[in-house]
Every structure is written in structure tokens, then in C-alpha cells.
Design a protein around this motif. Structure first.
Motif, PDB file in Angstrom:
ATOM      1  N   ASP A  20       0.814  -1.218   0.000  1.00  0.00           N
ATOM      2  CA  ASP A  20       0.000   0.000   0.000  1.00  0.00           C
ATOM      3  C   ASP A  20       0.847   1.267   0.000  1.00  0.00           C
ATOM      4  O   ASP A  20       0.322   2.370   0.160  1.00  0.00           O
ATOM      5  N   THR A  21       2.152   1.104  -0.181  1.00  0.00           N
ATOM      6  CA  THR A  21       3.050   2.260  -0.077  1.00  0.00           C
ATOM      7  C   THR A  21       3.014   3.154  -1.303  1.00  0.00           C
ATOM      8  O   THR A  21       3.409   4.318  -1.241  1.00  0.00           O
ATOM      9  N   GLY A  22       2.583   2.607  -2.430  1.00  0.00           N
ATOM     10  CA  GLY A  22       2.654   3.349  -3.686  1.00  0.00           C
ATOM     11  C   GLY A  22       4.039   3.334  -4.297  1.00  0.00           C
ATOM     12  O   GLY A  22       4.240   3.841  -5.409  1.00  0.00           O
ATOM     13  N   GLU A  23       5.018   2.739  -3.604  1.00  0.00           N
ATOM     14  CA  GLU A  23       6.392   2.673  -4.123  1.00  0.00           C
ATOM     15  C   GLU A  23       6.478   1.625  -5.232  1.00  0.00           C
ATOM     16  O   GLU A  23       5.919   0.538  -5.116  1.00  0.00           O
ATOM     17  N   PRO A  24       7.210   1.941  -6.303  1.00  0.00           N
ATOM     18  CA  PRO A  24       7.388   0.938  -7.351  1.00  0.00           C
ATOM     19  C   PRO A  24       8.272  -0.210  -6.888  1.00  0.00           C
ATOM     20  O   PRO A  24       9.168  -0.034  -6.072  1.00  0.00           O
ATOM     21  N   THR A  25       7.986  -1.382  -7.391  1.00  0.00           N
ATOM     22  CA  THR A  25       8.844  -2.541  -7.140  1.00  0.00           C
ATOM     23  C   THR A  25       8.819  -3.415  -8.388  1.00  0.00           C
ATOM     24  O   THR A  25       8.431  -2.981  -9.455  1.00  0.00           O
ATOM     25  N   GLY A  26       9.250  -4.644  -8.257  1.00  0.00           N
ATOM     26  CA  GLY A  26       9.332  -5.560  -9.379  1.00  0.00           C
ATOM     27  C   GLY A  26      10.366  -6.615  -9.052  1.00  0.00           C
ATOM     28  O   GLY A  26      10.490  -7.039  -7.901  1.00  0.00           O
ATOM     29  N   PHE A  27      11.125  -7.031 -10.085  1.00  0.00           N
ATOM     30  CA  PHE A  27      12.184  -8.011  -9.832  1.00  0.00           C
ATOM     31  C   PHE A  27      13.512  -7.285  -9.657  1.00  0.00           C
ATOM     32  O   PHE A  27      13.721  -6.197 -10.202  1.00  0.00           O
ATOM     33  N   ALA A  28      14.390  -7.893  -8.892  1.00  0.00           N
ATOM     34  CA  ALA A  28      15.715  -7.314  -8.669  1.00  0.00           C
ATOM     35  C   ALA A  28      16.623  -7.688  -9.837  1.00  0.00           C
ATOM     36  O   ALA A  28      16.899  -8.859 -10.067  1.00  0.00           O
ATOM     37  N   MET A  29      17.059  -6.695 -10.566  1.00  0.00           N
ATOM     38  CA  MET A  29      17.827  -6.910 -11.794  1.00  0.00           C
ATOM     39  C   MET A  29      19.040  -7.826 -11.576  1.00  0.00           C
ATOM     40  O   MET A  29      19.269  -8.761 -12.343  1.00  0.00           O
ATOM     41  N   ASP A  62      20.296  -1.060 -11.131  1.00  0.00           N
ATOM     42  CA  ASP A  62      21.615  -0.517 -10.790  1.00  0.00           C
ATOM     43  C   ASP A  62      22.610  -0.810 -11.904  1.00  0.00           C
ATOM     44  O   ASP A  62      23.155  -1.908 -11.989  1.00  0.00           O
ATOM     45  N   LEU A  63      22.853   0.183 -12.755  1.00  0.00           N
ATOM     46  CA  LEU A  63      23.777  -0.023 -13.873  1.00  0.00           C
ATOM     47  C   LEU A  63      25.237   0.198 -13.475  1.00  0.00           C
ATOM     48  O   LEU A  63      26.126   0.046 -14.302  1.00  0.00           O
ATOM     49  N   SER A  64      25.471   0.527 -12.195  1.00  0.00           N
ATOM     50  CA  SER A  64      26.861   0.551 -11.729  1.00  0.00           C
ATOM     51  C   SER A  64      27.375  -0.875 -11.512  1.00  0.00           C
ATOM     52  O   SER A  64      28.585  -1.093 -11.424  1.00  0.00           O
ATOM     53  N   ASP A  65      26.455  -1.828 -11.443  1.00  0.00           N
ATOM     54  CA  ASP A  65      26.844  -3.232 -11.404  1.00  0.00           C
ATOM     55  C   ASP A  65      27.255  -3.639 -12.820  1.00  0.00           C
ATOM     56  O   ASP A  65      26.465  -3.524 -13.762  1.00  0.00           O
ATOM     57  N   PRO A  66      28.492  -4.117 -13.008  1.00  0.00           N
ATOM     58  CA  PRO A  66      28.977  -4.366 -14.367  1.00  0.00           C
ATOM     59  C   PRO A  66      28.195  -5.443 -15.113  1.00  0.00           C
ATOM     60  O   PRO A  66      28.052  -5.367 -16.341  1.00  0.00           O
ATOM     61  N   VAL A  67      27.678  -6.429 -14.391  1.00  0.00           N
ATOM     62  CA  VAL A  67      26.901  -7.482 -15.059  1.00  0.00           C
ATOM     63  C   VAL A  67      25.560  -6.917 -15.518  1.00  0.00           C
ATOM     64  O   VAL A  67      25.122  -7.161 -16.653  1.00  0.00           O
ATOM     65  N   ASN A  68      24.912  -6.142 -14.647  1.00  0.00           N
ATOM     66  CA  ASN A  68      23.677  -5.474 -15.064  1.00  0.00           C
ATOM     67  C   ASN A  68      23.915  -4.611 -16.298  1.00  0.00           C
ATOM     68  O   ASN A  68      23.130  -4.630 -17.255  1.00  0.00           O
ATOM     69  N   ASP A  69      24.983  -3.841 -16.258  1.00  0.00           N
ATOM     70  CA  ASP A  69      25.293  -2.923 -17.359  1.00  0.00           C
ATOM     71  C   ASP A  69      25.504  -3.682 -18.665  1.00  0.00           C
ATOM     72  O   ASP A  69      25.005  -3.283 -19.722  1.00  0.00           O
ATOM     73  N   ARG A  70      26.233  -4.781 -18.573  1.00  0.00           N
ATOM     74  CA  ARG A  70      26.509  -5.580 -19.778  1.00  0.00           C
ATOM     75  C   ARG A  70      25.228  -6.143 -20.374  1.00  0.00           C
ATOM     76  O   ARG A  70      25.009  -6.079 -21.596  1.00  0.00           O
ATOM     77  N   PHE A  71      24.364  -6.673 -19.524  1.00  0.00           N
ATOM     78  CA  PHE A  71      23.122  -7.252 -20.029  1.00  0.00           C
ATOM     79  C   PHE A  71      22.179  -6.179 -20.563  1.00  0.00           C
ATOM     80  O   PHE A  71      21.499  -6.390 -21.565  1.00  0.00           O
ATOM     81  N   TRP A  72      22.143  -5.010 -19.902  1.00  0.00           N
ATOM     82  CA  TRP A  72      21.244  -3.961 -20.345  1.00  0.00           C
ATOM     83  C   TRP A  72      21.628  -3.440 -21.728  1.00  0.00           C
ATOM     84  O   TRP A  72      20.775  -2.950 -22.472  1.00  0.00           O
ATOM     85  N   LYS A  73      22.900  -3.580 -22.075  1.00  0.00           N
ATOM     86  CA  LYS A  73      23.372  -3.163 -23.404  1.00  0.00           C
ATOM     87  C   LYS A  73      23.263  -4.285 -24.436  1.00  0.00           C
ATOM     88  O   LYS A  73      23.627  -4.093 -25.596  1.00  0.00           O
ATOM     89  N   ASP A  74      22.772  -5.439 -24.007  1.00  0.00           N
ATOM     90  CA  ASP A  74      22.686  -6.623 -24.856  1.00  0.00           C
ATOM     91  C   ASP A  74      21.295  -6.686 -25.495  1.00  0.00           C
ATOM     92  O   ASP A  74      20.296  -6.879 -24.802  1.00  0.00           O
ATOM     93  N   ARG A  75      21.239  -6.527 -26.786  1.00  0.00           N
ATOM     94  CA  ARG A  75      19.955  -6.479 -27.495  1.00  0.00           C
ATOM     95  C   ARG A  75      19.147  -7.761 -27.309  1.00  0.00           C
ATOM     96  O   ARG A  75      17.922  -7.710 -27.122  1.00  0.00           O
ATOM     97  N   GLU A  76      19.804  -8.892 -27.310  1.00  0.00           N
ATOM     98  CA  GLU A  76      19.096 -10.172 -27.159  1.00  0.00           C
ATOM     99  C   GLU A  76      18.403 -10.249 -25.791  1.00  0.00           C
ATOM    100  O   GLU A  76      17.238 -10.656 -25.690  1.00  0.00           O
TER     101      GLU A  76
END
Length: 229
Positions: A20-29, A62-76
Motif C-alpha cells: 500500500d506504499t505506492g512505491e514501485p517494485t518488481g524483480f531485482a535486476m 543498478d547499472l553501476s553493477d557491471p553485469v547489469n550494465d553488460r546485459f542492459w546493453k545486450d539487445r538479445e
């Protein structure tokens, strides 16, 4: 390449709001990308599904995480995420394992979802691996075997702890406390100090406590599948 291993089904939440907080959530990248990096390195194919399909909501982006950053730049990866499969439409026999990523959203749409329960039971009873990390074990709260027993009953598991939930101040926001509820289902909960890596392997059930455990859960799943192939 592990060409003879069927894909790992990676499941994320579709729930976008934290109670009920109204805060966004989802899955942890990080809890998706770190295991995916392990599976990719092992040559094991993967598919991404969510409860409702389409682009799932992301928490802890969190795109300061190098694995997150790499995947986020991965089109597939971006395409697979944007077009995540609808879990209820999938045939569990196509997969060697299921992996449930965490993020607070899972606490609202994993435990009572019939597709989560069906996929978990079918993959486990077919000899596959069931795995989850952080809040991902919400998928195991009501998962039962064909004999009606809870999958976690009498088995060692790790999950986000009640102490970690208190530290992030969501004890009174989440609909239930994950670790306590798993114990109520008969699980032998194996906690470690807050935020430390903790991966628990009990046969073909592999679970991790928190984001720091995501890589280790991925490694344990990949190692078990490789040993079986």
C-alpha cells in the motif's frame, strides 16, 4: 557448450507496487542477470517468463553493477525481457530447471499463482532442478508435490530473512514474512548474517538468501545440470 541440456526457465514477478506504499517494485535486476551470466558462460540456454508476460517491472535497477550494465546493453537480453513469456502458457517438460529471481514484487504474485505451483511441481517431479534467490522462494511457499506435501517440507532452504526484511523496513509492508512462512511449511530454514552470501543445496532444490547469493545459486544450478548431462 551444454547442447544436451534443456533450457533453464527464469521467472520474474509482474507485480509493480510495494503493498500500500505506492512505491514501485518488481524483480531485482542483479538477481536475474548474475545467474544468467553463469548460465550463458556454461552454454545452457535460457528463457525468461513472468506471471503476466511482456516487460516486467524492475526494482533495484543498478547499472553501476557491471553485469547489469553488460546485459542492459545486450539487445538479445533486452528483447527477451521486453517480451517475457507468460508462465501459464508454457510446457514445463521443455525445461531442465526453473529459477525464480527475487525482488519484493514476488511477495504479491508468486505464492498463490497456479502456474508457479504447476511449473515447480512438474519440473521437480520430472527430475529437474528448482531454484530461487532472495524473495524468489516466495514461489515455494505453496508449492506442493503430487502427494499434497509441501516441496520445502523437511528440506533445507535459504531465503531473504525476517531480519533483512526488518533492516529494509518492510516488515509491515509485505503480506507475509518469507522465512517464517517457509518454516511454517516445514522448511529447514538456514539463515546467515544479513547480506552475506548464503547458498543452500538440498538435492535438486537450490536456494539463496539475498542479492549477494544470486551468482552462487546460478553456479550451483549450472554445476548440477552439467553433472546430470
Amino acid at each position: 557448450m551444454a547442447d544436451n541440456i534443456k533450457p533453464i526457465l527464469c521467472v520474474v514477478t509482474s507485480h509493480p507496487i510495494r503493498g500500500d506504499t505506492g512505491e514501485p517494485t518488481g524483480f531485482a535486476m542483479v538477481e536475474l542477470t548474475h545467474p544468467l551470466a553463469v548460465f550463458r558462460e556454461a552454454g545452457i540456454p535460457t528463457e525468461i517468463a513472468s506471471i503476466r508476460g511482456g516487460h516486467p517491472p524492475i526494482d533495484f535497477f543498478d547499472l553501476s553493477d557491471p553485469v547489469n550494465d553488460r546485459f542492459w546493453k545486450d539487445r538479445e537480453f533486452r528483447d527477451a525481457l521486453a517480451n517475457s513469456l507468460v508462465l501459464s502458457e508454457l510446457d514445463p517438460s521443455r525445461y531442465s530447471a526453473v529459477f525464480f529471481a527475487g525482488g519484493h514484487g514476488t511477495m504479491w504474485d508468486f505464492a498463490d499463482n497456479p502456474a508457479v505451483q504447476h511449473v515447480t511441481r512438474e519440473i521437480y517431479e520430472a527430475g529437474g532442478v528448482v531454484s530461487a534467490v532472495c524473495h524468489g522462494p516466495a514461489a515455494l511457499v505453496n508449492a506442493t508435490l503430487s502427494d499434497g506435501s509441501h516441496l520445502v517440507a523437511g528440506r533445507k532452504v535459504a531465503s531473504f530473512t525476517d531480519e533483512e526484511e526488518a533492516e529494509v523496513k518492510y516488515t509491515n509492508v509485505v503480506p507475509y514474512l518469507l522465512a517464517t512462512t517457509l518454516k511454517d511449511r516445514g522448511a529447514l530454514h538456514q539463515p546467515a548474517p544479513n547480506w552475506t552470501e548464503n547458498v543452500v543445496v538440498d538435492g535438486r532444490l537450490i536456494t539463496g538468501q539475498n542479492p549477494a547469493s544470486a551468482h552462487g545459486v546460478g553456479k550451483a544450478v549450472a554445476n548440477q545440470l552439467a553433472a546430470k548431462s
